[in-house]
Write a protein that holds these residues in place. Structure first.
Motif, mmCIF file in Angstrom:
data_model
loop_
_atom_site.group_PDB
_atom_site.id
_atom_site.type_symbol
_atom_site.label_atom_id
_atom_site.label_comp_id
_atom_site.label_asym_id
_atom_site.label_seq_id
_atom_site.Cartn_x
_atom_site.Cartn_y
_atom_site.Cartn_z
ATOM 1 N N LEU A 20 0.747 -1.282 0.028
ATOM 2 C CA LEU A 20 0.035 0.084 -0.032
ATOM 3 C C LEU A 20 0.988 1.168 -0.015
ATOM 4 C CD1 LEU A 20 -2.551 -1.651 2.333
ATOM 5 C CD2 LEU A 20 -3.002 -0.153 -0.025
ATOM 6 N N SER A 37 -5.510 10.917 1.266
ATOM 7 C CA SER A 37 -5.158 9.646 0.524
ATOM 8 C C SER A 37 -4.338 8.831 1.255
ATOM 9 C CB SER A 37 -4.403 10.232 -0.844
ATOM 10 O OG SER A 37 -5.066 11.332 -1.597
ATOM 11 N N GLN A 38 -3.429 9.190 1.787
ATOM 12 C CA GLN A 38 -2.361 8.202 2.819
ATOM 13 C C GLN A 38 -3.111 7.741 3.885
ATOM 14 O OE1 GLN A 38 0.746 11.051 3.564
ATOM 15 N NE2 GLN A 38 2.095 10.283 2.093
ATOM 16 N N ARG A 81 -5.207 4.752 2.627
ATOM 17 C CA ARG A 81 -4.512 3.560 2.239
ATOM 18 C C ARG A 81 -4.425 2.779 3.534
ATOM 19 N NH1 ARG A 81 0.726 5.372 -0.383
ATOM 20 N NH2 ARG A 81 -0.070 7.300 -0.550
ATOM 21 N N THR A 124 -11.402 5.077 -3.961
ATOM 22 C CA THR A 124 -10.477 5.815 -4.439
ATOM 23 C C THR A 124 -11.146 7.211 -4.639
ATOM 24 O OG1 THR A 124 -11.390 5.153 -6.789
ATOM 25 C CG2 THR A 124 -9.645 3.966 -5.878
ATOM 26 N N SER A 161 -2.526 7.398 -5.139
ATOM 27 C CA SER A 161 -3.092 6.596 -3.936
ATOM 28 C C SER A 161 -4.045 5.933 -4.864
ATOM 29 C CB SER A 161 -3.747 7.278 -3.040
ATOM 30 O OG SER A 161 -2.890 7.955 -2.116
ATOM 31 N N ILE A 184 -2.408 3.029 -6.421
ATOM 32 C CA ILE A 184 -1.765 1.815 -5.758
ATOM 33 C C ILE A 184 -3.115 0.943 -5.085
ATOM 34 C CG2 ILE A 184 -0.984 1.567 -3.232
ATOM 35 C CD1 ILE A 184 0.824 4.179 -3.775
ATOM 36 N N ILE A 185 -4.080 1.689 -4.724
ATOM 37 C CA ILE A 185 -5.439 0.757 -4.256
ATOM 38 C C ILE A 185 -6.057 0.036 -5.346
ATOM 39 C CG2 ILE A 185 -7.793 1.098 -3.484
ATOM 40 C CD1 ILE A 185 -6.857 3.839 -2.010
ATOM 41 N N CYS A 204 -3.712 -2.724 -5.762
ATOM 42 C CA CYS A 204 -3.812 -3.739 -4.303
ATOM 43 C C CYS A 204 -5.011 -4.734 -4.340
ATOM 44 C CB CYS A 204 -3.845 -2.947 -3.266
ATOM 45 S SG CYS A 204 -3.303 -3.754 -1.710
#
Length: 343
Positions: A115, A131-132, A135, A155, A162, A165-166, A169
């Protein structure tokens, strides 16, 4: 094997029916995305968690009625759109805290890497961006050893890094045998998760086709139809408002989307329902620079500002309107778009 099964579920409040005869099946290690309002998402999650009683039907977790599941907190984890955190803790300490609570079987380091949080694991939560934190919420849910993760707005309103990444994931989470049920007010955000997609409204769950058919028979039929049809340009596109029909110039239309079988013309910040199907509009507007970027979308290429690659299978078109609207681009249409735009 089926993890979550919703059968003929209804919820009424007085004379108002909030949910009507819902049917949905989610298997182990699969992801389902639902476009719905925030209120509907909260109600649906509350029903699945057994916190709210339903009026009719049933919800099963691995064939056990939700009312008889005594360990629901060990089966289902939730990531809400906004949730409180221990702001004074550092990311790694926060994860260690929940690792002890859950007696987690998954490596904290592995989750933080997946993440994109490992390099900032010594930062305090209070210094993180929204955003962080989103995650981190997902990372915390992964520690819970749950079989199902409910995620609100996975999202929406997060930064580009982010979101990427999401989305990347999601397959990793499913590979662990964990199922995901995600909701969002944005259909595009749900589509870009790359999962089975539905719209939930007063009529129930409506399936959203997330790719364009490549069946040779369909292509042949479309080609034959185009050969027989006369070549002509349409000057106006009809839209209906109440009992009034308005006629729009094709150049006014930014994009067109199909929702629940109805086509909506996006003009400025307004949406106008149209009696024509998306296929009919595609044929009538192809000479005006409109492109079928997705099974549920047509876009005016003159209004496309950016082509964004999220993942190997996930793309978006950013429009030049006031809100910089983002709409999905199917993987199968990327090469065709490259040929048209010569990039």
């Amino acid at each position: 094997m089926t993890l979550l099964n919703i059968e003929n579920l209804s919820k009424e409040c007085g004379n108002l029916r909030l949910l009507n005869d819902l049917n949905l099946t989610l298997n182990h290690g699969k992801c389902i995305g639902i476009k719905c309002s925030n209120d509907t998402s909260n109600l649906l999650f509350s029903l699945i968690l057994g916190k709210t009683n339903y009026s009719k039907g049933n919800i099963y977790i691995e064939n056990t009625p939700i009312s008889k599941c005594t360990n629901i907190k060990n089966i289902i984890a939730v990531v809400f759109s906004n949730e409180g955190m221990y702001e004074r803790l550092k990311i790694y300490d926060y994860m260690k805290f929940f690792e002890k609570i859950y007696n987690s079987k998954i490596s904290i380091k592995e989750i933080l890497i997946k993440l994109g949080l490992f390099d900032i694991s010594n930062k305090k939560i209070k210094s993180l961006t929204y955003s962080q934190k989103k995650r981190l919420s997902i990372a915390r849910a992964l520690l819970s050893n749950s079989k199902l993760i409910l995620i609100q707005e996975p999202t929406l309103n997060v930064d580009r890094e982010s979101a990427l990444i999401i989305r990347e994931c999601i397959p990793y989470i499913c590979s662990l045998g964990i199922s995901i049920l995600a909701t969002s007010v944005s259909l595009e955000d749900i589509i870009l998760l790359g999962c089975e997609t539905y719209i939930l409204d007063e009529k129930g769950f409506n399936t959203v086709e997330t790719d364009i058919p490549t069946n040779e028979t369909d292509e042949k039929s479309n080609n034959e139809e185009s050969l027989d049809a006369p070549y002509f340009k349409v000057d106006k596109i009809p839209a209906k408002i109440d009992e009034k029909i308005i006629l729009l110039n094709p150049t006014e239309i930014i994009s067109i989307e199909s929702l629940n079988g109805t086509s909506y013309l996006n003009v400025g910040e307004e949406k106008f329902p149209c009696t024509l199907t998306l296929n009919e509009l595609e044929n009538r507007l192809k000479h005006f620079g409109f492109f079928r970027c997705h099974r549920s979308y047509l876009v005016n290429l003159q209004r496309v500002r950016e082509v964004v690659t999220w993942t190997r299978n996930s793309f978006s078109l950013i429009l030049d309107d006031k809100n910089k609207t983002s709409i999905p681009l199917s993987k199968g249409r990327m090469n065709e778009l490259k040929d048209i735009l010569k990039f």
